[in-house]
Motif scaffolding. Structure first.
Motif, PDB file in Angstrom:
ATOM      1  N   ARG A  14       0.680  -1.198  -0.171  1.00 26.01           N
ATOM      2  CA  ARG A  14       0.124  -0.067  -0.013  1.00 26.01           C
ATOM      3  C   ARG A  14       0.916   1.227  -0.066  1.00 26.01           C
ATOM      4  O   ARG A  14       0.635   2.225  -0.668  1.00 26.01           O
ATOM      5  CB  ARG A  14      -0.942  -0.050   1.156  1.00 26.01           C
ATOM      6  N   ALA A  37      -9.130   3.579  -0.825  1.00 28.59           N
ATOM      7  CA  ALA A  37      -8.120   3.140  -1.384  1.00 28.59           C
ATOM      8  C   ALA A  37      -7.087   3.962  -1.375  1.00 28.59           C
ATOM      9  O   ALA A  37      -5.612   3.408  -1.264  1.00 28.59           O
ATOM     10  CB  ALA A  37      -8.732   2.643  -3.042  1.00 28.59           C
ATOM     11  N   TRP A  42      -4.752   1.428   5.897  1.00 27.05           N
ATOM     12  CA  TRP A  42      -5.809   0.595   5.774  1.00 27.05           C
ATOM     13  C   TRP A  42      -7.115   0.638   6.271  1.00 27.05           C
ATOM     14  O   TRP A  42      -7.050   0.781   7.364  1.00 27.05           O
ATOM     15  CB  TRP A  42      -5.338  -1.027   5.640  1.00 27.05           C
ATOM     16  N   TRP A  89      -5.556  -6.068  -0.630  1.00 25.41           N
ATOM     17  CA  TRP A  89      -6.272  -5.039  -1.754  1.00 25.41           C
ATOM     18  C   TRP A  89      -7.461  -6.258  -2.238  1.00 25.41           C
ATOM     19  O   TRP A  89      -8.390  -5.311  -2.607  1.00 25.41           O
ATOM     20  CB  TRP A  89      -5.177  -5.131  -3.020  1.00 25.41           C
ATOM     21  N   GLU A 185      -7.492  -5.035  -8.614  1.00 29.94           N
ATOM     22  CA  GLU A 185      -6.191  -5.571  -7.922  1.00 29.94           C
ATOM     23  C   GLU A 185      -5.163  -5.300  -8.930  1.00 29.94           C
ATOM     24  O   GLU A 185      -4.077  -4.733  -8.591  1.00 29.94           O
ATOM     25  CB  GLU A 185      -6.239  -6.715  -7.312  1.00 29.94           C
TER      26      GLU A 185
END
Length: 269
Positions: A14, A37, A42, A89, A185
């Motif tokens: 990420r 996103a 997260w 993800w 993804e």
């Protein structure tokens, strides 16, 4: 080892991702949820349930305690619990797909459960394969008229994307919905040349096309076999790739010819 081993896709971490990654047209469906996103952290399960409320369903952390119930994933979803891995993800995009298209996702789940009840958990039939492929990599394409997809019927990619480029730009043909969470993804790596697994709707509006596909799935009228799904090299869509010259479109390993004997079903209308 016989054959060639397929490498498992590994999503990027990420941290290194930039907001620019999500400017790609594939992520347009995330409008309203984009911060989940794009943010540095997260979102937790509580955050997902608060931001993405689903009547009759909730996101639950997938852990050993959850797996101990012995339920099939789809059966558990039908009972109201969507197993979601943290810091993942694939599962985050699945959650966003549920938020964006709850009725369609519920239709996919209901059909899967019918087949699980019939086949058990050790065997998957063609319909289950088709449902899964659409859930993972599905795209709904809308077209104003049948003439706009005739080139697609025979994999005449040059005509579909280049000769009809103005039709794509005007919106006579285009993406109505990106359903596949695995497709999103993979789009995190801009260099990947993605292929959507598509269902096509003619006429009406783009919004109505999603409703039409949902109703067809509910009735078992589509996604009976994987052969119904049309592959679409997404990088060929005008404006979806920075390089769309003769050399790019000549890459037969991406813009693949039609397999002998393959015939696509008529689009829904």
């Amino acid at each position: 080892m016989a054959g060639r081993e397929r490498r498992r896709f590994v999503a990027p971490a990420r941290g290194p991702l930039t907001v620019a990654c999500f400017a790609h047209p594939l992520f347009e469906d995330l409008t309203g949820y984009r911060d989940l996103a794009e943010s540095a952290d997260w979102p937790g399960i509580d955050t997902l349930n608060a931001r993405l409320p689903l009547p009759g369903r909730r996101f639950v952390a997938q852990d050993e305690a959850l797996d101990a119930d012995g339920l099939h994933y789809e059966v558990r979803v039908a009972q109201g619990s969507i197993a979601t891995r943290p810091h993942n993800w694939h599962d985050l995009f699945n959650a966003l797909a549920w938020a964006r298209y709850p009725a369609l996702k519920a239709a996919l789940n209901a059909r899967q459960c019918l087949h699980v009840a019939r086949n058990g958990t050790q065997r998957r039939d063609h319909a289950q394969q088709a449902l899964t492929q659409f859930d993972e990599g599905g795209v709904i394409v809308w077209a104003r008229a049948a003439a706009l997809i005739r080139a697609w019927d025979c994999h005449d990619w040059s005509t579909l994307f280049r000769n009809q480029a103005d039709h794509w730009r005007r919106g006579d043909i285009g993406i109505a919905a990106v359903v596949g969470h695995a497709l999103m993804e993979q789009a995190l790596l801009p260099e990947r040349r993605l292929v959507g697994k598509c269902l096509v709707v003619l006429g009406g509006t783009r919004e109505e096309s999603v409703l039409r596909i949902t109703a067809a799935i509910q009735a078992g009228q589509t996604l009976v076999t994987p052969g119904e799904l049309r592959p679409l090299p997404l990088a060929g869509i005008p404006g979806w790739h920075p390089r769309q010259d003769d050399t790019f479109h000549a890459q037969a390993d991406y813009f693949r010819p039609l397999r002998e004997g393959r015939v696509y079903p008529r689009p829904l209308s």
